[in-house]
Design an enzyme around this catalytic site. Structure first.
Site, PDB file in Angstrom:
ATOM      1  N   LYS A 102       1.127  -1.593   0.149  1.00 21.66           N
ATOM      2  CA  LYS A 102      -0.100  -0.139   0.233  1.00 21.66           C
ATOM      3  C   LYS A 102       0.529   1.652   0.213  1.00 21.66           C
ATOM      4  CE  LYS A 102      -4.452  -1.934   2.197  1.00 21.66           C
ATOM      5  NZ  LYS A 102      -5.087  -2.111   3.066  1.00 21.66           N
ATOM      6  N   ASP A 140      -9.582   2.526   2.808  1.00 20.55           N
ATOM      7  CA  ASP A 140     -10.468   1.611   3.747  1.00 20.55           C
ATOM      8  C   ASP A 140     -11.017   2.420   4.706  1.00 20.55           C
ATOM      9  OD1 ASP A 140      -9.005  -0.638   2.968  1.00 20.55           O
ATOM     10  OD2 ASP A 140      -6.917   0.274   3.873  1.00 20.55           O
TER      11      ASP A 140
END
Ligand code: NDP
Length: 273
Positions: A66, A102
């Site tokens: 990420k 997220d």
């Protein structure tokens, strides 16, 4: 030609994302293909480049890439910039856009699926890794009364709080696990990887206020150790499966311009766990 998407990670075999996006595509009548791509630990950028050349239009990014995806993105959304991490790539012919869904996924799961208000609540965020960083901004946007961050390595919690101090100095604080003794919280979020090791973070007892929610970002067929511990103390509990589905719905919206309904997909995934 069918538009191609993929989840890129290492490992990636366990990923539920292909099932989730296939269900979204069926429900919204979108013609897409969605693959799992295992990228070598030292070969993330090359994997994205070759996926792009093969017609890839977007990707979900999972561990451990990420932060590398953040650096690789030519353009960043505000929420990706705040998180310092990217979990969704939109691959255009001329540029790669990095987003982070997220936090929005967690907030949707809390507000819509679980019916838990965030505004005015006392939140304890346990953990200060990538996931904690991703969810903190969207949580703060919902105007909780306070957010305390507790992490095994205190320095990392302090760093995370400092990163957000400019926008939430009055709301945010750092606490050691021991200093939580005697405090009460309405929402306790386990954003550590402790459940992966089969243990619960070392929290003191009696931190749950009346009607409190204990939320583990990790998901499993039964209670995680953190959920079991919280349930024994009278808290209501939830795992991160809803967040997983909601963050995927946000990514699908970015890629396809339509946000799919999530309830039936979440139910089917839960049954299959
Ligand atoms: P990182 O590796 O970036 O961070 C790990 C965090 O967990 C750190 O705060 C670390 O503390 C802490 N930690 C690890 N082991 C323990 C332990 N035994 N006791 C206490 N603390 C511990 O991981 P991520 O932030 O990326 O992921 C965290 C969790 O969130 C994972 O379980 C992941 O699966 C889940 N997740 C779920 C998502 C969903 O959609 N449901 C989305 C993203 C993540 P320290 O700093 O001291 O090392």
């Amino acid at each position: 030609m069918t538009d191609r998407y993929a989840v890129i990670g290492n490992p990636v075999a366990h990923s539920r994302s292909p099932d989730i996006h296939a269900a979204f595509a069926r429900a919204t009548g979108q013609d897409i293909e969605y693959l799992k791509l295992l990228a070598p630990l030292e070969g993330f950028a090359a994997a994205v480049a070759s996926f792009r050349e093969s017609g890839g239009r977007g990707a979900s990014i999972t561990v451990p890439f990420k932060e590398e995806a953040f650096r690789l993105s030519g353009v960043l959304s505000d929420r990706a910039r705040r998180a310092g991490a990217v979990n969704t790539l939109l691959i255009n012919p001329d540029r790669i856009v990095g987003d982070n869904t997220d936090g929005a996924g967690l907030v949707s799961d809390l507000l819509q699926n679980l019916g838990i208000a965030i505004a005015g609540k006392r939140i304890l965020l346990v953990g200060a890794g990538g996931a904690a960083r991703g969810v903190l901004g969207p949580l703060l946007d919902e105007k909780p009364a306070t957010v305390d961050i507790a992490n095994r390595s205190a320095a990392r919690a302090a760093e995370l709080a400092a990163h957000f101090a400019g926008v939430a100095a009055d709301t945010l604080a750092v606490a050691s696990f021991a200093a939580l003794s005697g405090r009460r919280f309405d929402i306790v979020i386990n954003a550590t990887a402790a459940s992966l090791a089969g243990v619960a973070p070392d929290l003191p007892e009696a931190i749950y206020a009346e009607g409190a929610l204990a939320y583990d970002l990790m998901y499993s067929s039964g209670d995680t150790p953190f959920m079991a511990q919280a349930r024994a103390q009278g808290a209501q509990v939830a795992d991160g499966l809803g967040m997983l589905v909601e963050q995927a719905a946000e990514a699908f919206l970015l890629w396809r311009g339509v946000r799919p309904a999530t309830a039936s997909v979440l139910q089917a995934l839960r049954r299959a766990l």
